[in-house]
Structure formats: C-alpha cells, structure tokens
Design a protein around this motif. Structure first.
Motif, PDB file in Angstrom:
ATOM      1  N   ASP A  56       0.855  -1.191   0.000  1.00 41.27           N
ATOM      2  CA  ASP A  56       0.000   0.000   0.000  1.00 41.27           C
ATOM      3  C   ASP A  56       0.890   1.238   0.000  1.00 41.27           C
ATOM      4  O   ASP A  56       1.885   1.308   0.732  1.00 41.27           O
ATOM      5  N   TRP A  57       0.471   2.222  -0.786  1.00 40.07           N
ATOM      6  CA  TRP A  57       1.264   3.439  -0.941  1.00 40.07           C
ATOM      7  C   TRP A  57       0.419   4.658  -0.592  1.00 40.07           C
ATOM      8  O   TRP A  57      -0.781   4.684  -0.860  1.00 40.07           O
ATOM      9  N   VAL A  58       1.074   5.648  -0.018  1.00 40.06           N
ATOM     10  CA  VAL A  58       0.435   6.932   0.288  1.00 40.06           C
ATOM     11  C   VAL A  58       1.257   8.043  -0.363  1.00 40.06           C
ATOM     12  O   VAL A  58       2.492   8.039  -0.286  1.00 40.06           O
ATOM     13  N   VAL A  59       0.548   8.970  -0.989  1.00 38.55           N
ATOM     14  CA  VAL A  59       1.186  10.125  -1.618  1.00 38.55           C
ATOM     15  C   VAL A  59       0.943  11.354  -0.750  1.00 38.55           C
ATOM     16  O   VAL A  59      -0.198  11.623  -0.349  1.00 38.55           O
ATOM     17  N   VAL A  60       2.001  12.078  -0.458  1.00 34.83           N
ATOM     18  CA  VAL A  60       1.923  13.284   0.371  1.00 34.83           C
ATOM     19  C   VAL A  60       2.311  14.492  -0.474  1.00 34.83           C
ATOM     20  O   VAL A  60       3.278  14.442  -1.249  1.00 34.83           O
ATOM     21  N   GLY A  61       1.563  15.585  -0.310  1.00 37.30           N
ATOM     22  CA  GLY A  61       1.910  16.833  -0.999  1.00 37.30           C
ATOM     23  C   GLY A  61       1.325  16.940  -2.384  1.00 37.30           C
ATOM     24  O   GLY A  61       1.803  17.760  -3.186  1.00 37.30           O
ATOM     25  N   ALA A  62       0.290  16.151  -2.678  1.00 36.67           N
ATOM     26  CA  ALA A  62      -0.283  16.182  -4.023  1.00 36.67           C
ATOM     27  C   ALA A  62      -1.788  16.401  -3.952  1.00 36.67           C
ATOM     28  O   ALA A  62      -2.447  16.063  -2.969  1.00 36.67           O
ATOM     29  N   SER A  63      -2.332  16.942  -5.023  1.00 39.92           N
ATOM     30  CA  SER A  63      -3.774  17.048  -5.211  1.00 39.92           C
ATOM     31  C   SER A  63      -4.192  15.983  -6.220  1.00 39.92           C
ATOM     32  O   SER A  63      -3.339  15.430  -6.945  1.00 39.92           O
ATOM     33  N   PRO A  64      -5.475  15.669  -6.316  1.00 41.08           N
ATOM     34  CA  PRO A  64      -5.906  14.732  -7.355  1.00 41.08           C
ATOM     35  C   PRO A  64      -5.472  15.154  -8.753  1.00 41.08           C
ATOM     36  O   PRO A  64      -5.058  14.321  -9.560  1.00 41.08           O
ATOM     37  N   GLN A  65      -5.547  16.446  -9.012  1.00 40.08           N
ATOM     38  CA  GLN A  65      -5.178  16.912 -10.345  1.00 40.08           C
ATOM     39  C   GLN A  65      -3.689  16.696 -10.611  1.00 40.08           C
ATOM     40  O   GLN A  65      -3.288  16.350 -11.730  1.00 40.08           O
ATOM     41  N   ALA A  66      -2.870  16.886  -9.581  1.00 39.17           N
ATOM     42  CA  ALA A  66      -1.432  16.684  -9.756  1.00 39.17           C
ATOM     43  C   ALA A  66      -1.134  15.228 -10.128  1.00 39.17           C
ATOM     44  O   ALA A  66      -0.253  14.947 -10.967  1.00 39.17           O
ATOM     45  N   LEU A  67      -1.847  14.284  -9.533  1.00 40.61           N
ATOM     46  CA  LEU A  67      -1.642  12.881  -9.884  1.00 40.61           C
ATOM     47  C   LEU A  67      -2.142  12.581 -11.296  1.00 40.61           C
ATOM     48  O   LEU A  67      -1.518  11.820 -12.038  1.00 40.61           O
ATOM     49  N   LEU A  68      -3.275  13.155 -11.648  1.00 40.53           N
ATOM     50  CA  LEU A  68      -3.774  12.971 -13.013  1.00 40.53           C
ATOM     51  C   LEU A  68      -2.779  13.521 -14.030  1.00 40.53           C
ATOM     52  O   LEU A  68      -2.510  12.892 -15.066  1.00 40.53           O
TER      53      LEU A  68
ATOM     54  N   LEU B 175      -4.101   9.208  -1.723  1.00 37.55           N
ATOM     55  CA  LEU B 175      -3.682  10.498  -1.184  1.00 37.55           C
ATOM     56  C   LEU B 175      -3.719  10.447   0.338  1.00 37.55           C
ATOM     57  O   LEU B 175      -4.617   9.841   0.931  1.00 37.55           O
ATOM     58  N   ALA B 176      -2.733  11.046   0.963  1.00 34.20           N
ATOM     59  CA  ALA B 176      -2.744  11.159   2.421  1.00 34.20           C
ATOM     60  C   ALA B 176      -4.043  11.824   2.850  1.00 34.20           C
ATOM     61  O   ALA B 176      -4.516  12.773   2.218  1.00 34.20           O
ATOM     62  N   ARG B 177      -4.632  11.304   3.935  1.00 31.82           N
ATOM     63  CA  ARG B 177      -5.934  11.825   4.325  1.00 31.82           C
ATOM     64  C   ARG B 177      -6.087  11.821   5.842  1.00 31.82           C
ATOM     65  O   ARG B 177      -5.378  11.129   6.567  1.00 31.82           O
ATOM     66  N   THR B 178      -7.019  12.607   6.286  1.00 34.92           N
ATOM     67  CA  THR B 178      -7.499  12.544   7.664  1.00 34.92           C
ATOM     68  C   THR B 178      -8.973  12.142   7.581  1.00 34.92           C
ATOM     69  O   THR B 178      -9.591  12.190   6.514  1.00 34.92           O
TER      70      THR B 178
ATOM     71  N   ALA C 296     -16.188  11.092   7.462  1.00 36.72           N
ATOM     72  CA  ALA C 296     -15.911  12.044   6.386  1.00 36.72           C
ATOM     73  C   ALA C 296     -14.395  12.112   6.218  1.00 36.72           C
ATOM     74  O   ALA C 296     -13.655  12.233   7.200  1.00 36.72           O
ATOM     75  N   PHE C 297     -13.934  12.002   4.988  1.00 41.53           N
ATOM     76  CA  PHE C 297     -12.503  12.004   4.701  1.00 41.53           C
ATOM     77  C   PHE C 297     -12.079  13.364   4.154  1.00 41.53           C
ATOM     78  O   PHE C 297     -12.833  14.030   3.439  1.00 41.53           O
ATOM     79  N   HIS C 298     -10.861  13.739   4.490  1.00 38.26           N
ATOM     80  CA  HIS C 298     -10.313  14.998   3.998  1.00 38.26           C
ATOM     81  C   HIS C 298      -8.947  14.734   3.388  1.00 38.26           C
ATOM     82  O   HIS C 298      -8.059  14.152   4.030  1.00 38.26           O
ATOM     83  N   THR C 299      -8.779  15.099   2.130  1.00 34.70           N
ATOM     84  CA  THR C 299      -7.484  14.986   1.452  1.00 34.70           C
ATOM     85  C   THR C 299      -7.100  16.363   0.927  1.00 34.70           C
ATOM     86  O   THR C 299      -7.937  17.113   0.435  1.00 34.70           O
ATOM     87  N   ALA C 300      -5.841  16.689   1.064  1.00 39.02           N
ATOM     88  CA  ALA C 300      -5.327  17.961   0.570  1.00 39.02           C
ATOM     89  C   ALA C 300      -3.801  17.868   0.540  1.00 39.02           C
ATOM     90  O   ALA C 300      -3.198  17.052   1.252  1.00 39.02           O
ATOM     91  N   PRO C 301      -3.150  18.693  -0.275  1.00 35.43           N
ATOM     92  CA  PRO C 301      -1.686  18.654  -0.329  1.00 35.43           C
ATOM     93  C   PRO C 301      -1.007  18.926   1.004  1.00 35.43           C
ATOM     94  O   PRO C 301       0.145  18.517   1.210  1.00 35.43           O
ATOM     95  N   ASP C 302      -1.722  19.602   1.926  1.00 38.73           N
ATOM     96  CA  ASP C 302      -1.073  19.929   3.197  1.00 38.73           C
ATOM     97  C   ASP C 302      -1.275  18.855   4.270  1.00 38.73           C
ATOM     98  O   ASP C 302      -0.815  19.006   5.400  1.00 38.73           O
TER      99      ASP C 302
END
Length: 411
Positions: free
Chosen positions: A26-38, A63-66, A78-84
């Motif tokens: 399993d992988w987690v990406v930190v510092g990215a938005s969905p658009q950046a991955l696309l 994406l890293a999430r809380t 409720a999940f929250h994903t953001a570059p920060d």
C-alpha cells in the motif's frame, strides 16, 4: 518531476520488519492534489476517497488523508485529502501501531507511534483514541491476534474495545464487513485467538451469541477430555488451521456444535439431538452475516451429520448407504469430502486426542468411490429390460450400490 512524495505504508512495512513475505503493498502520496496525480499519468479508481493506479507499476496509491467521525458504524466517516495533509496525520488515523509505519524511497522507516517497539514486544496496541470511532477495528484486531498468535493485546486497547462494545458501536456493523473480517480471521494461523479476543472484548456475545453460549457448557468427559464445549470449539478451529482446511470447512466447524449451547440443564452433560438444533442455529448465523452459499450449505450438512460420520465405523452397508444418500454424495462428492475433513478436525479437536487416527474419513471416501464405480446406465437398462419403471429402476440402482458397499473391504 512531480513535487510530491510517495511512501510505502501499513502491512508491507510491518511484514518486512518481521521478516515475513510481503503480499500486498500500500502506498500513500503526500503533498499532491488529485489533479497533480492525473497530470503525472495516474489513473483514478477510488470512489470514497482519492485512490489512483501508478502509471508504471499499476499499484494502488492513495492520497494522504485525515478522517472525522460523523455517524455511528463503519460508514460514519468524512474524509479529507489535501496537499497539506502530512504523512504523520495519515498514519495517526490507522488502527494499530504495528500498521502505522511508513517507509520512504531510501528505506528509512517513519514510526511516530512506536510500531517497531510493539513488534519487538509482541503487542497489539491502538494508535489513538480514534480507534473507538470504527467498530470494524475490533474485528481487525481480533484477526491480527489470530495471525500473530504470540502477540498480546495491550491492556489499554482491551479496555477501549470493551468500552466500544458497551457503547453499542458493534451493533452498527454491516453484515458484509463482519463476514469479511470473520472469514479472514478463520483463515489465519490460529483462529481460536480471534474468538478469544472477541470474547474478552464482549463482542462475541454481540456478533456470535450462539458461539458465546458454548463456553462453560460441559460435555461427557469420556468423549471430550477438555469437557468445556467452548474450549472444544477453539481446539477444532486450530485443527482446521493445522490441516490447511479451506474456508468452508473452517466455517462449518465454527457452527457444528452450536446446538450444545441450548441443551436443557437437566440433560447435561449429554447433548441429545444437538445436531438438529445446531443445524437451525447455523442457518441463523449464516443468514445474519450473509454467509456465501458454499459455506452455508456445508455448515448445515456438518451440523446435521457429524455425529453419524463419527459413528459410521460401526455401521453396516445399508446405514452407510443411507448416509451417502442424505449427504447427496454422488452429486456433490467434493462437498462430501469437505464434510469428512470437518469431522476429522472435530474428532481431533479434543484434549490429548489431537493426533489420533480417524479411519472414518478413509472408509467413507472408499465407500463413495465404490458406489461411484457402479455402472448406472447398465443397471438401469437391465431393470428396464425386466419391465421395471420409475421408482423400481431407482431401487435397482440402490441395490447395486448396496452390493458395491457390501463388497468394499473394511478399512
């Protein structure tokens, strides 16, 4: 070059540190938005929160999430994903410390919650009080206890699970997730540990009250040196694991003696007609958790017939033929073989009798093979030539099978 970072997380890190084969990564990406991955060529696949396929490896990355609790039960988040969102924030929402580690591209382990220490000390410990927000985590921890049988549950984690059960969180679990975790736990190295942990948390009474009712119920010591019916069940499940039994066999063993929990007190320690009661209770458990058909059907068959299989060494050819008929052995030979497998685990799941022979399995498989060898077309044709019709032809087939059984050498 993308300006985000990717980390290996969870079970892959844990298993590598334990020296175990890594099955899934399993992988987690930190510092990215969905658009950046696309933009980087990742393909979206997630619905509830952003999950993507890596353009090169096609492995899933998230994406890293809380997450925030919004309602009772498994779906109440409720999940929250953001570059920060940081890696540490993502790891903090995970269930156990041993699953809350990450590894960067250089192989450096990021371990903010003491997972490496708990691996060394063989402890299953929750990461944070947020553990209490998801009742599935009780089942997951119990499953990990079955996989890592020498790991102890941290006292504070055990207390938290008991509080969760008392608060009614387990009542909100959906059947699909319960079955997913129970079935995975049954397939672990020591499934008895899953039941023991659930019982200690008070969750077994909620999820499988029919199983909880077996503990403290006595059985005749002559057949069951362990005496306690619940202890016998735990031993049977571990016999299943030791023999490499498939899921259907393990589930059937879980349900095979449920009727003993409803034996009237004045009939103890005998359990007259417990087989019929077990069959009804197995059907109730299967319906509650939407158990797959193959597991459901085998559980019913084992509950009803396991005592007859045990006693079959003393049966004559006619009684053995009736047993084959009741089990639909000719149309379902694979299921019949699984019935015998479950019965062998049942016979060996007894204190001091774990390695005793079980000739019933070999004998009944030989009986099945002998009756399968009967040329049904020839028998039917001969009966028709004599003027037989309908049921008469069936009786001719039955006589031919009986003759084959009578000629089978005793094993």
């Amino acid at each position: 070059m993308p300006n985000f970072q990717t980390y290996l997380v969870g079970g892959a890190v844990r298993d590598r540190l334990l020296g175990l084969p890594v099955q899934d990564r399993d992988w987690v990406v930190v510092g990215a938005s969905p658009q950046a991955l696309l933009d980087a060529g990742y393909q979206p696949v997630g619905k509830d929160f952003p999950v993507f396929l890596h353009p090169g490896t096609h492995e899933e990355v998230a994406l890293a999430r809380t997450e925030r609790k919004t309602a009772a039960g498994y779906h109440g988040f409720a999940f929250h994903t953001a570059p920060d969102v940081t890696l540490e924030q993502d790891l903090a929402r995970r269930d156990l410390s041993i699953n809350a580690m990450a590894e960067d591209a250089a192989g450096r382990v990021i371990d903010p919650h003491g997972g490496q220490r708990d691996l060394q000390d063989k402890v299953l410990r929750h990461v944070s009080p947020a553990f209490a927000e998801d009742p599935v985590r009780i089942l997951r921890l119990a499953r990990f206890a079955a996989r890592f049988a020498d790991f102890a549950v941290a006292p504070e984690t055990g207390a938290l699970m008991r509080a969760m059960v008392a608060a009614g969180e387990v009542d909100a679990l959906v059947p699909e997730r319960v079955w997913q975790e129970l079935s995975r736990g049954l397939m672990e190295n020591k499934p008895s540990r899953m039941l023991a942990v659930l019982r200690e948390a008070g969750a077994l009474q909620k999820l499988l009250p029919e199983v909880e009712a077996l503990f403290g119920v006595p059985q005749p010591e002559a057949h069951h040196p362990e005496i306690d019916t619940g202890l016998h069940l735990l031993m049977v499940l571990d016999q299943c694991a030791a023999s490499g039994a498939p899921l259907a066999v393990r589930y059937a063993c879980l349900c095979h003696d449920l009727g003993k929990g409803t034996t009237p007190r004045d009939e103890l320690p005998r359990h007259i007609a417990h087989e019929q009661r077990s069959e009804k209770l197995a059907a109730r458990v299967s319906a509650r958790w939407k158990v797959p058909t193959d597991c459901r059907e085998l559980a019913s068959l084992v509950a009803r017939e396991h005592t007859h299989v045990h006693q079959s060494q003393g049966f004559g050819a006619e009684a053995r033929l009736r047993l084959l008929e009741r089990c639909d052995a000719w149309r379902r030979p694979e299921r019949f073989a699984e019935l015998l497998w479950a019965c062998e685990c049942d016979a060996r799941g007894r204190l001091g009798l774990e390695d005793r022979p079980y000739p019933q399995r070999e004998r009944l498989l030989a009986d099945l093979a002998a009756t399968q060898a009967v040329d049904l077309a020839a028998v039917s044709a001969a009966a028709i030539a004599r003027g037989a019709k309908g049921p008469e032809i069936g009786r001719a087939v039955q006589r031919a099978r009986l003759a084959a059984l009578s000629a089978t050498p005793v094993i």
